[in-house]
Write a protein that holds these residues in place. Structure first.
Motif, PDB file in Angstrom:
ATOM      1  N   GLU A  86       4.363  16.117 -15.857  1.00 19.21           N
ATOM      2  CA  GLU A  86       5.237  17.548 -15.989  1.00 19.21           C
ATOM      3  C   GLU A  86       5.190  18.231 -14.561  1.00 19.21           C
ATOM      4  O   GLU A  86       6.193  18.708 -14.337  1.00 19.21           O
ATOM      5  CB  GLU A  86       4.226  18.194 -17.082  1.00 19.21           C
ATOM      6  CG  GLU A  86       4.686  17.732 -18.457  1.00 19.21           C
ATOM      7  CD  GLU A  86       4.008  18.660 -19.534  1.00 19.21           C
ATOM      8  OE1 GLU A  86       4.007  19.923 -19.263  1.00 19.21           O
ATOM      9  OE2 GLU A  86       3.683  18.363 -20.667  1.00 19.21           O
ATOM     10  N   VAL A  87       4.024  18.331 -13.839  1.00 19.77           N
ATOM     11  CA  VAL A  87       4.236  19.142 -12.827  1.00 19.77           C
ATOM     12  C   VAL A  87       4.993  18.423 -11.483  1.00 19.77           C
ATOM     13  O   VAL A  87       4.391  17.339 -11.276  1.00 19.77           O
ATOM     14  CB  VAL A  87       2.772  19.382 -12.289  1.00 19.77           C
ATOM     15  CG1 VAL A  87       2.843  20.253 -10.870  1.00 19.77           C
ATOM     16  CG2 VAL A  87       1.796  20.327 -13.292  1.00 19.77           C
ATOM     17  N   LYS A  88       6.028  18.863 -10.916  1.00 22.66           N
ATOM     18  CA  LYS A  88       6.653  18.465  -9.946  1.00 22.66           C
ATOM     19  C   LYS A  88       6.399  19.026  -8.713  1.00 22.66           C
ATOM     20  O   LYS A  88       6.676  18.555  -7.528  1.00 22.66           O
ATOM     21  CB  LYS A  88       8.165  18.368 -10.302  1.00 22.66           C
ATOM     22  CG  LYS A  88       8.318  17.533 -11.544  1.00 22.66           C
ATOM     23  CD  LYS A  88       8.121  16.143 -11.445  1.00 22.66           C
ATOM     24  CE  LYS A  88       8.421  15.409 -12.831  1.00 22.66           C
ATOM     25  NZ  LYS A  88       8.095  14.264 -13.118  1.00 22.66           N
ATOM     26  N   SER A  89       6.028  20.358  -8.485  1.00 24.69           N
ATOM     27  CA  SER A  89       5.902  21.263  -7.326  1.00 24.69           C
ATOM     28  C   SER A  89       5.070  22.275  -7.735  1.00 24.69           C
ATOM     29  O   SER A  89       4.894  22.510  -9.053  1.00 24.69           O
ATOM     30  CB  SER A  89       7.488  21.747  -6.774  1.00 24.69           C
ATOM     31  OG  SER A  89       7.802  22.429  -7.731  1.00 24.69           O
ATOM     32  N   GLY A  90       4.711  23.036  -6.773  1.00 23.92           N
ATOM     33  CA  GLY A  90       3.702  24.376  -7.101  1.00 23.92           C
ATOM     34  C   GLY A  90       3.794  24.910  -5.446  1.00 23.92           C
ATOM     35  O   GLY A  90       4.133  24.671  -4.775  1.00 23.92           O
ATOM     36  N   SER A  91       2.909  26.110  -5.797  1.00 23.90           N
ATOM     37  CA  SER A  91       2.811  27.169  -4.556  1.00 23.90           C
ATOM     38  C   SER A  91       1.492  27.636  -4.733  1.00 23.90           C
ATOM     39  O   SER A  91       0.803  27.885  -5.733  1.00 23.90           O
ATOM     40  CB  SER A  91       3.884  27.958  -4.490  1.00 23.90           C
ATOM     41  OG  SER A  91       4.077  28.732  -5.466  1.00 23.90           O
ATOM     42  N   TYR A  92       0.953  28.346  -3.596  1.00 19.90           N
ATOM     43  CA  TYR A  92       0.055  29.381  -3.670  1.00 19.90           C
ATOM     44  C   TYR A  92       0.065  30.457  -2.646  1.00 19.90           C
ATOM     45  O   TYR A  92       0.732  30.398  -1.471  1.00 19.90           O
ATOM     46  CB  TYR A  92      -1.306  28.508  -3.707  1.00 19.90           C
ATOM     47  CG  TYR A  92      -1.738  27.840  -2.482  1.00 19.90           C
ATOM     48  CD1 TYR A  92      -2.360  28.360  -1.366  1.00 19.90           C
ATOM     49  CD2 TYR A  92      -1.175  26.419  -2.436  1.00 19.90           C
ATOM     50  CE1 TYR A  92      -2.557  27.491  -0.274  1.00 19.90           C
ATOM     51  CE2 TYR A  92      -1.359  25.969  -1.323  1.00 19.90           C
ATOM     52  CZ  TYR A  92      -1.983  26.391  -0.107  1.00 19.90           C
ATOM     53  OH  TYR A  92      -2.206  25.517   0.828  1.00 19.90           O
ATOM     54  N   HIS A  93      -0.577  31.647  -2.886  1.00 24.91           N
ATOM     55  CA  HIS A  93      -0.730  32.765  -1.759  1.00 24.91           C
ATOM     56  C   HIS A  93      -1.674  33.407  -2.029  1.00 24.91           C
ATOM     57  O   HIS A  93      -2.443  33.746  -3.191  1.00 24.91           O
ATOM     58  CB  HIS A  93       0.804  33.590  -2.326  1.00 24.91           C
ATOM     59  CG  HIS A  93       0.936  34.877  -1.347  1.00 24.91           C
ATOM     60  ND1 HIS A  93       1.454  35.001  -0.269  1.00 24.91           N
ATOM     61  CD2 HIS A  93       0.366  36.311  -1.640  1.00 24.91           C
ATOM     62  CE1 HIS A  93       1.301  36.175   0.315  1.00 24.91           C
ATOM     63  NE2 HIS A  93       0.787  37.071  -0.500  1.00 24.91           N
ATOM     64  N   GLU A  94      -2.331  33.776  -0.699  1.00 24.17           N
ATOM     65  CA  GLU A  94      -3.598  34.543  -0.578  1.00 24.17           C
ATOM     66  C   GLU A  94      -3.415  35.483   0.371  1.00 24.17           C
ATOM     67  O   GLU A  94      -2.451  35.233   1.429  1.00 24.17           O
ATOM     68  CB  GLU A  94      -4.889  33.926  -0.367  1.00 24.17           C
ATOM     69  CG  GLU A  94      -5.180  32.863  -1.663  1.00 24.17           C
ATOM     70  CD  GLU A  94      -6.058  31.740  -1.181  1.00 24.17           C
ATOM     71  OE1 GLU A  94      -7.203  31.734  -1.988  1.00 24.17           O
ATOM     72  OE2 GLU A  94      -6.242  31.098  -0.260  1.00 24.17           O
ATOM     73  N   ARG A  95      -4.148  36.756   0.291  1.00 23.50           N
ATOM     74  CA  ARG A  95      -4.084  37.619   1.297  1.00 23.50           C
ATOM     75  C   ARG A  95      -5.615  38.337   1.374  1.00 23.50           C
ATOM     76  O   ARG A  95      -6.210  38.574   0.317  1.00 23.50           O
ATOM     77  CB  ARG A  95      -3.110  38.882   1.220  1.00 23.50           C
ATOM     78  CG  ARG A  95      -3.278  39.817   2.233  1.00 23.50           C
ATOM     79  CD  ARG A  95      -2.167  40.748   2.387  1.00 23.50           C
ATOM     80  NE  ARG A  95      -0.777  40.145   2.896  1.00 23.50           N
ATOM     81  CZ  ARG A  95       0.336  40.707   2.407  1.00 23.50           C
ATOM     82  NH1 ARG A  95       0.597  41.663   1.742  1.00 23.50           N
ATOM     83  NH2 ARG A  95       1.365  39.749   3.196  1.00 23.50           N
ATOM     84  N   PHE A  96      -6.183  38.250   2.504  1.00 14.40           N
ATOM     85  CA  PHE A  96      -7.595  38.678   2.502  1.00 14.40           C
ATOM     86  C   PHE A  96      -7.814  39.182   4.044  1.00 14.40           C
ATOM     87  O   PHE A  96      -7.012  38.818   5.144  1.00 14.40           O
ATOM     88  CB  PHE A  96      -8.653  37.679   2.317  1.00 14.40           C
ATOM     89  CG  PHE A  96      -8.501  36.332   2.769  1.00 14.40           C
ATOM     90  CD1 PHE A  96      -9.417  36.189   4.046  1.00 14.40           C
ATOM     91  CD2 PHE A  96      -7.808  35.290   2.403  1.00 14.40           C
ATOM     92  CE1 PHE A  96      -9.147  34.851   4.670  1.00 14.40           C
ATOM     93  CE2 PHE A  96      -7.697  34.095   2.811  1.00 14.40           C
ATOM     94  CZ  PHE A  96      -8.198  33.862   4.291  1.00 14.40           C
ATOM     95  N   THR A  97      -8.839  39.735   4.199  1.00 15.72           N
ATOM     96  CA  THR A  97      -9.560  40.350   5.427  1.00 15.72           C
ATOM     97  C   THR A  97     -10.721  39.637   5.968  1.00 15.72           C
ATOM     98  O   THR A  97     -11.698  39.467   5.071  1.00 15.72           O
ATOM     99  CB  THR A  97      -9.474  41.829   5.421  1.00 15.72           C
ATOM    100  OG1 THR A  97      -8.221  42.388   5.135  1.00 15.72           O
ATOM    101  CG2 THR A  97      -9.820  42.373   6.889  1.00 15.72           C
TER     102      THR A  97
END
Length: 187
Positions: A86-97
């Motif tokens: 079922e999963v064909k693509s994906g993404s992630y996003h992070e922001r930290f110091t």
């Protein structure tokens, strides 16, 4: 903002991922079974493998003198196969110091990362990793377990090779970003 792009052959990334799996003791693929967490949480069958890119930006740029730096991480998986199909693509996003300089960019880390899938759902994982400088690259194998969402309870391995900062970059305005390939395997 200057970004460096690295191209690494797919076979080399697979070799690094396999080596990291052996070194970090990541388990074999999990067979399709009912989840111990009850109905509605059935495990996806088989191994999921995704390939894509990760871009990291640093503000202000990372120099030899350590200081507080805001880090933004954006990852995109353009191609995913397996895991039930079922999963064909994906993404992630992070922001930290973090408090960092060019010398200590290789320190270990612990993080919570959420992968958003093209199916409309997500997987949140607790991950740990340590970076190593190898042949002009900073290679980071991250291992962990999916704690919420799709693939709950499954182990994962993500390998991220990025260009190693050069002395001229660290001495001038600093390293402001890097982009490289990444692979994700959910077992």
């Amino acid at each position: 903002m200057r970004k460096t792009v690295v191209t690494v052959g797919v076979e080399r990334v697979r070799a690094v991922a396999l080596a990291a799996a052996v070194v970090f003791g990541v388990a074999a693929p999990v067979p399709a079974t009912a989840s111990p967490h009850g109905p509605g949480h059935a495990r996806e069958p088989g191994l999921l493998q995704c390939q894509g890119t990760e871009s990291v930006t640093y503000r202000p740029g990372v120099t030899f003198r350590a200081r507080r730096v805001e880090v933004t991480v954006d990852g995109r998986f353009a191609s995913c196969v397996g895991g039930g199909g079922e999963v064909k693509s994906g993404s992630y996003h992070e922001r930290f110091t973090l408090f960092a300089g060019c010398i200590d960019l290789l320190e270990g880390f612990r993080s919570r990362r959420t992968y958003s899938w093209d199916t409309g759902d997500a997987s949140t994982a607790e991950i740990t990793g340590t970076s190593t400088a190898v042949a002009g690259q900073v290679v980071t194998p991250a291992t962990g377990t999916v704690t919420h969402g799709r693939f709950h309870g499954r182990k994962l391995l993500q390998v991220i090779p990025l260009p190693q900062p050069s002395a001229p970059q660290c001495l001038s305005g600093g390293v402001t970003g890097a982009t490289g390939v990444t692979t994700l395997t959910i077992l």
